[in-house]
Design a protein around this motif. Structure first.
Motif, PDB file in Angstrom:
ATOM      1  N   LEU A 198     -14.717  21.352  -6.202  1.00 38.91           N
ATOM      2  CA  LEU A 198     -13.712  20.642  -5.290  1.00 38.91           C
ATOM      3  C   LEU A 198     -12.659  20.752  -6.226  1.00 38.91           C
ATOM      4  O   LEU A 198     -12.641  20.029  -7.316  1.00 38.91           O
ATOM      5  N   ARG A 199     -11.623  21.471  -5.621  1.00 46.11           N
ATOM      6  CA  ARG A 199     -10.362  21.616  -6.556  1.00 46.11           C
ATOM      7  C   ARG A 199      -9.257  20.616  -6.526  1.00 46.11           C
ATOM      8  O   ARG A 199      -8.356  20.384  -7.237  1.00 46.11           O
ATOM      9  N   THR A 200      -9.540  19.813  -5.545  1.00 50.90           N
ATOM     10  CA  THR A 200      -8.446  18.725  -5.307  1.00 50.90           C
ATOM     11  C   THR A 200      -8.953  17.587  -4.418  1.00 50.90           C
ATOM     12  O   THR A 200      -9.846  17.844  -3.710  1.00 50.90           O
ATOM     13  N   ASP A 201      -8.499  16.354  -4.544  1.00 51.89           N
ATOM     14  CA  ASP A 201      -8.701  15.177  -3.841  1.00 51.89           C
ATOM     15  C   ASP A 201      -7.880  15.243  -2.747  1.00 51.89           C
ATOM     16  O   ASP A 201      -8.151  14.237  -1.922  1.00 51.89           O
ATOM     17  N   GLY A 202      -6.779  16.050  -2.490  1.00 56.59           N
ATOM     18  CA  GLY A 202      -6.062  16.062  -1.323  1.00 56.59           C
ATOM     19  C   GLY A 202      -4.964  14.998  -1.417  1.00 56.59           C
ATOM     20  O   GLY A 202      -4.298  14.944  -0.626  1.00 56.59           O
ATOM     21  N   ILE A 203      -4.775  14.320  -2.506  1.00 55.50           N
ATOM     22  CA  ILE A 203      -3.999  13.414  -2.773  1.00 55.50           C
ATOM     23  C   ILE A 203      -3.131  13.652  -3.746  1.00 55.50           C
ATOM     24  O   ILE A 203      -1.705  13.652  -3.829  1.00 55.50           O
ATOM     25  N   THR A 204      -3.610  14.311  -4.782  1.00 53.40           N
ATOM     26  CA  THR A 204      -2.761  14.578  -6.030  1.00 53.40           C
ATOM     27  C   THR A 204      -3.260  15.994  -6.632  1.00 53.40           C
ATOM     28  O   THR A 204      -4.394  16.111  -7.092  1.00 53.40           O
ATOM     29  N   THR A 205      -2.368  17.041  -6.580  1.00 49.35           N
ATOM     30  CA  THR A 205      -2.674  18.195  -6.835  1.00 49.35           C
ATOM     31  C   THR A 205      -3.007  18.359  -8.391  1.00 49.35           C
ATOM     32  O   THR A 205      -1.952  17.955  -9.035  1.00 49.35           O
ATOM     33  N   PRO A 206      -4.099  18.763  -8.977  1.00 46.81           N
ATOM     34  CA  PRO A 206      -4.292  18.920 -10.414  1.00 46.81           C
ATOM     35  C   PRO A 206      -2.934  19.598 -11.197  1.00 46.81           C
ATOM     36  O   PRO A 206      -2.939  20.724 -10.558  1.00 46.81           O
ATOM     37  N   ALA A 208      -9.515  13.711 -13.468  1.00 42.49           N
ATOM     38  CA  ALA A 208      -8.170  13.334 -13.103  1.00 42.49           C
ATOM     39  C   ALA A 208      -7.375  14.579 -12.923  1.00 42.49           C
ATOM     40  O   ALA A 208      -7.568  15.407 -13.178  1.00 42.49           O
ATOM     41  N   PRO A 209      -6.081  14.119 -12.124  1.00 43.77           N
ATOM     42  CA  PRO A 209      -5.155  15.336 -11.725  1.00 43.77           C
ATOM     43  C   PRO A 209      -4.015  15.628 -12.940  1.00 43.77           C
ATOM     44  O   PRO A 209      -3.580  16.733 -12.871  1.00 43.77           O
ATOM     45  N   TRP A 243      -1.529   6.804 -17.142  1.00 38.81           N
ATOM     46  CA  TRP A 243      -2.347   7.205 -16.496  1.00 38.81           C
ATOM     47  C   TRP A 243      -2.076   7.131 -15.078  1.00 38.81           C
ATOM     48  O   TRP A 243      -1.712   6.197 -14.492  1.00 38.81           O
ATOM     49  N   ASN A 244      -2.280   8.033 -14.079  1.00 37.45           N
ATOM     50  CA  ASN A 244      -1.665   8.362 -12.802  1.00 37.45           C
ATOM     51  C   ASN A 244      -2.728   8.421 -11.880  1.00 37.45           C
ATOM     52  O   ASN A 244      -3.261   9.722 -11.519  1.00 37.45           O
ATOM     53  N   LEU A 248       2.378  16.299  -2.115  1.00 35.77           N
ATOM     54  CA  LEU A 248       1.589  15.572  -1.211  1.00 35.77           C
ATOM     55  C   LEU A 248       1.860  14.272  -1.055  1.00 35.77           C
ATOM     56  O   LEU A 248       1.554  13.600   0.060  1.00 35.77           O
ATOM     57  N   GLY A 249       2.787  13.685  -1.831  1.00 39.26           N
ATOM     58  CA  GLY A 249       3.040  12.158  -1.749  1.00 39.26           C
ATOM     59  C   GLY A 249       3.517  11.524  -2.978  1.00 39.26           C
ATOM     60  O   GLY A 249       3.710  12.364  -3.876  1.00 39.26           O
ATOM     61  N   GLY A 250       3.763  10.069  -2.912  1.00 39.43           N
ATOM     62  CA  GLY A 250       4.193   9.508  -4.217  1.00 39.43           C
ATOM     63  C   GLY A 250       3.179   9.781  -5.308  1.00 39.43           C
ATOM     64  O   GLY A 250       3.778  10.061  -6.452  1.00 39.43           O
ATOM     65  N   TRP A 251       2.035   9.744  -5.230  1.00 37.11           N
ATOM     66  CA  TRP A 251       1.075   9.929  -6.259  1.00 37.11           C
ATOM     67  C   TRP A 251       1.298  11.380  -6.818  1.00 37.11           C
ATOM     68  O   TRP A 251       1.175  11.452  -8.115  1.00 37.11           O
ATOM     69  N   ASP A 252       1.166  12.187  -6.215  1.00 39.08           N
ATOM     70  CA  ASP A 252       1.782  13.481  -6.362  1.00 39.08           C
ATOM     71  C   ASP A 252       2.716  14.012  -7.222  1.00 39.08           C
ATOM     72  O   ASP A 252       3.055  14.489  -8.101  1.00 39.08           O
ATOM     73  N   LYS A 253       3.925  13.015  -6.457  1.00 41.72           N
ATOM     74  CA  LYS A 253       5.227  13.323  -7.318  1.00 41.72           C
ATOM     75  C   LYS A 253       5.003  12.904  -8.852  1.00 41.72           C
ATOM     76  O   LYS A 253       5.665  13.554  -9.654  1.00 41.72           O
ATOM     77  N   ARG A 254       4.506  11.540  -8.843  1.00 41.22           N
ATOM     78  CA  ARG A 254       4.471  10.807 -10.075  1.00 41.22           C
ATOM     79  C   ARG A 254       3.534  11.868 -10.989  1.00 41.22           C
ATOM     80  O   ARG A 254       3.988  12.180 -12.275  1.00 41.22           O
ATOM     81  N   ASN A 255       2.778  12.288 -10.605  1.00 38.47           N
ATOM     82  CA  ASN A 255       1.596  13.348 -11.188  1.00 38.47           C
ATOM     83  C   ASN A 255       2.360  14.368 -11.715  1.00 38.47           C
ATOM     84  O   ASN A 255       2.174  14.923 -12.984  1.00 38.47           O
ATOM     85  N   ARG A 256       3.385  15.045 -11.224  1.00 38.86           N
ATOM     86  CA  ARG A 256       4.093  16.279 -11.400  1.00 38.86           C
ATOM     87  C   ARG A 256       4.973  15.724 -12.569  1.00 38.86           C
ATOM     88  O   ARG A 256       5.290  16.732 -13.658  1.00 38.86           O
ATOM     89  N   GLU A 257       5.476  14.812 -12.627  1.00 38.48           N
ATOM     90  CA  GLU A 257       6.493  14.122 -13.699  1.00 38.48           C
ATOM     91  C   GLU A 257       5.819  14.156 -14.912  1.00 38.48           C
ATOM     92  O   GLU A 257       6.381  14.360 -16.084  1.00 38.48           O
TER      93      GLU A 257
END
Lengths: 551, 551
Positions: free
Chosen positions: A323-331, A444-445, A454-455, A494-503
């Protein structure tokens, strides 16, 4: 200016903890700035003898416990070594919450005497020092879980697991630090302070079983027990390069823990699990098998019946899903990369791995989150306010007092949960209808981030919601070349979580120094169906063996 | 005067059911008053051929299914025989809620054809007609559970167990009657009417799986599935002289049932169980083993992992406990007597039985009751009012609309439940610390009472609260000499329930004619620890064998 109540309690509690470290186990104040990697300071302190260094450094729990049972080592010698090392670990990383060195040494001598007298041991854990997260109640000892209102209120009885470990001859010598309220992913509170990551003090030690993680990374413990309701075993395991298993909630006795919730809250919400954190895969089996075969259902009525042998098994020619992604936050690139490396390793060695899509996965985390706030955090705030204790900074922007849910809202959460449980059953069959033995996915992503960074817990909390057992497998260190990988241009956010993760990879206003990730461990998660802990362990060991052969 | 909506629906529904009985299976209107024992009327009707009478009378499910698998009987022949007999049973006792004779015969021919074509069967239940309580949803069929508001709303999909039974080759040919709302111990409602006890129409047929009980007693079914959240499998099993097992809630797929509650209610309260009702102990095993070994956890995510072999076992020299009272309602003389007879039989045959005291037992029933009214019955009343349907007389004095509990009240119930679970763990060890393999106790504090007279469910609901698997074992008929036993003079009356219970023996304003109990079956309950259904079955079979050798 007079101190507030929480400060008074904190000081007293901290002083008490300090006083329980024998003076000759105390570190001299450092004469130089501390290094990023604190681990070498253990040997440099000269507090442990060479034998004690060897006992604590050269074994896992499986080999060490065998030496105790064969009589080559006494429990007293092993316990002394780990008490010393835990004392040092605590002085460097703030990883302990309670110190039980004196009673532990007494206990060690008692089990040694019993061994000597009867020629018998009580089982695989006989004489083994085991560390416990602060949540486990031990008679006469606090379970303050990082909140002053719960400090100085010694437990009246042991948690069910504590009783079982003592019956098995285990030696309990310390409890470990957690975040204030347990609801954090970095273990910081006003009593003990922040637990540091021993390997790299710039990155997080994780939470909520963060003290446990740091203590194990310092080898101040060789086998620890954490608890997990959103990732609290698996996150600090990843942070500290450890193997861990979060079982299904009915596997390991959980009753008699302080979780900072009103009694009965878990019964209308989600159930947490207790599970092992260790330096080898087989130590997770040592713990789970020992407890399973000691009939835990006779100690805790919520534990499901089933010895170790009846907890499933891996197929002889196992089929893995990824399972490569949870669909909320791209690794982020290094996370996706190490996951793919594991998949490629398996495939190269002739093990089939199929890609799984699970559209329901993305609905798990929001639902788990809703379950966590059934009470609107009112009990938490009541506890804090009773000693004038403020929230720690990280929580202060995240936790607010809200109206508790009413019963119909809670019922609705369960209806949504039942639907997701049913839909997610689909991940255990591939398109041809074959059974998927275990699923591999990120923990984690992102790689191991800086302190308080941790995000998101989507990859871990989903398997609490679904009650699937899940393990962490440390794969390899993040290296220089990993720093070069970039996010695929044009990839959708994908959204807020993904945006923060990218940062965490690309930076935002400030540039990210990817060098922070160097030498931190990249891990993957392995997951099995509900109540099949043995199947999970076998999958973990299977992948671990192949990955180790390669690296 | 125009009919109320519920009456219109009832009429339509009843006519529809009647129309599904083929004309040549219809009974001539009786020319004389019906006898108390309706069973002989089956043969007298001449609707079944001698072979069909033999198929339905001379076997249990285990022997019958073996004949189908060996090819000596076709599923079509067996299904036809049971459809005919069920049709007669329904005309005499009102035991069916849905008739599926035509699709069942088609299904039977299909599994026969598959058997013929492949030479293989799908498993032990291949071709076996199985009856289901009305709660199980079957696609295209109602699950009205005795409420007109739920009638004429065919299910959109099968319950998980229905899917599994079909996969196993079972043939579903009818569903069986229940009390309005399911919350009754006599199966009466405005749609089907009251189910009668085939053996003695003066006494209750029990509930809520009362249609199932009566159908089995008429041998219009040889293996039925009921559900139980307070005693709803075990009470009608006792009423109809049947063997039954109520498993722990996570054993048999329960999802996809109509239980007349708002979705999610069970998740914050107590969970019901589905389980077998049968004419032999081994048929309970046939059902439980077949389902367990078909991996039910892959069909219903709430089912615990564990094949039949991993569901516990009876010790080679088993130790039984006997619980003679629940502390709320003292068993009447014949109940105490038959329990003691079983104990004496075991002891005479060299099996040890120890008396258990369980002070916590008396707290189980009030707590279970509180759980049953979490919603304040608002959903029930909403459903009833939507078709102007009045409560049936028995419920009308017992069910009122109340404010639903708030979340903190529900949490408190769970706290009390956890304490009782822990305290009751004590019953599984005797004073010497030896394991008690199974516990024997009454099913009810009274013999089989008159219609609408069942008094209290303390002996059955406790094991729903505790989630212990529990079985019924029919022991012997109530006889003339049992009528002579008197309650010990001066024995304390424990409370309201106990007082009402005594009136079933000694009378109150009116004298009780104890002759009503003649020829009704006296049963005992056998109980094992949670999720140990195989241990329970083995205990049931063990006691059954010794009791049968004696009688």
């Amino acid at each position: 200016m007079s101190l507030k109540l929480y400060q008074t309690i904190s000081h007293r509690k901290r002083n008490m903890l300090q006083s329980l470290i024998p003076t000759n186990w105390r570190l001299r104040p450092p004469s130089r700035p501390l290094p990023l990697d604190l681990r070498p300071l253990v040997a440099e302190s000269n507090i442990l003898t060479p034998t004690e260094l060897s006992i604590t450094s050269s074994h896992d729990a499986t080999s060490l416990s065998a030496l105790i049972r064969s009589g080559e080592l006494t429990s007293e010698a092993v316990t002394t070594a780990f008490c010393k090392r835990a004392a040092i670990a605590h002085q460097l990383t703030n990883c302990l919450s309670e110190i039980l060195f004196l009673p532990a040494l007494e206990q060690a001598r008692a089990v040694d005497a019993e061994h000597h007298r009867t020629g018998k041991t009580r089982g695989p854990l006989h004489g083994m020092p085991i560390s416990l997260k602060d949540t486990f109640k031990i008679k006469g000892i606090d379970s303050s879980i990082g909140m002053t209102s719960l400090a100085e209120k010694p437990a009246r009885e042991n948690a069910a697991l504590v009783d079982m470990l003592l019956e098995q001859g285990a030696v309990l010598y310390c409890k470990t630090n957690v975040p204030q309220t347990l609801m954090g992913l970095d273990s910081n509170n006003h009593i003990i302070g922040r637990t540091l990551n021993p390997r790299n003090t710039l990155v997080t030690a994780g939470g909520s079983s963060g003290g446990e993680g740091a203590l194990l990374a310092m080898r101040g413990s060789i086998l620890g027990v954490g608890t997990d309701i959103g990732g609290s075993i698996r996150i600090p395991a990843m942070c500290n390069g450890l193997y861990s298993i979060k079982p299904s909630s009915q596997r390991i006795p959980f009753s008699g823990q302080e979780i900072g919730q009103l009694p009965g809250t878990e019964d209308v919400g989600l159930h947490a699990s207790a599970g092992p954190m260790a330096t080898s895969a087989r130590d997770c089996e040592l713990f789970l098998e020992t407890i399973a075969n000691a009939k835990p259902w006779e100690n805790d009525p919520r534990v499901a019946f089933g010895t170790w042998d009846s907890q499933g098994e891996l197929g002889t020619k196992p089929l893995f899903g990824v399972l490569r992604t949870d669909g909320i936050t791209t690794p982020l690139p290094p996370v996706a990369k190490v996951l793919d490396e594991v998949v490629q390793t398996l495939r190269q060695r002739g093990t089939e791995v199929v890609d799984i899509s699970a559209p329901a996965f993305k609905h798990c985390q929001p639902l788990a989150n809703a379950f966590f706030s059934i009470d609107g955090h009112n009990h938490t705030f009541d506890l804090l306010e009773s000693t004038d204790e403020p929230l720690i900074p990280w929580l202060s922007t995240r936790l607010t007092r809200r109206p508790p849910m009413d019963l119909s809202q809670v019922r609705d959460l369960h209806v949504r949960k039942a639907a997701l449980e049913k839909e997610m059953l689909g991940i255990w069959k591939d398109e041809k209808g074959r059974t998927i033995d275990a699923v591999i996915c990120p923990v984690a992503p992102h790689p191991l981030p800086g302190i308080d960074k941790w995000n998101g817990v989507g990859y871990t909390s989903a398997f609490v919601l679904l009650d699937y057992p899940a393990a962490t497998l440390p794969v390899r260190d993040f290296n220089e070349s990993d720093m070069q990988d970039e996010i695929e241009p044009g990839l959708e956010i994908l959204g807020g979580w993904d945006k923060r993760n990218r940062e965490l990879w690309t930076g935002s206003s400030e540039t990210v120094d990817r060098a922070i990730y160097l030498d931190t461990k990249l891990s993957v998660q392995i997951v099995a169906p509900r109540l099949q802990e043995r199947r999970l362990y076998q999958a973990l060991a299977y992948v671990d063996t192949l990955v180790k052969q390669t690296s």
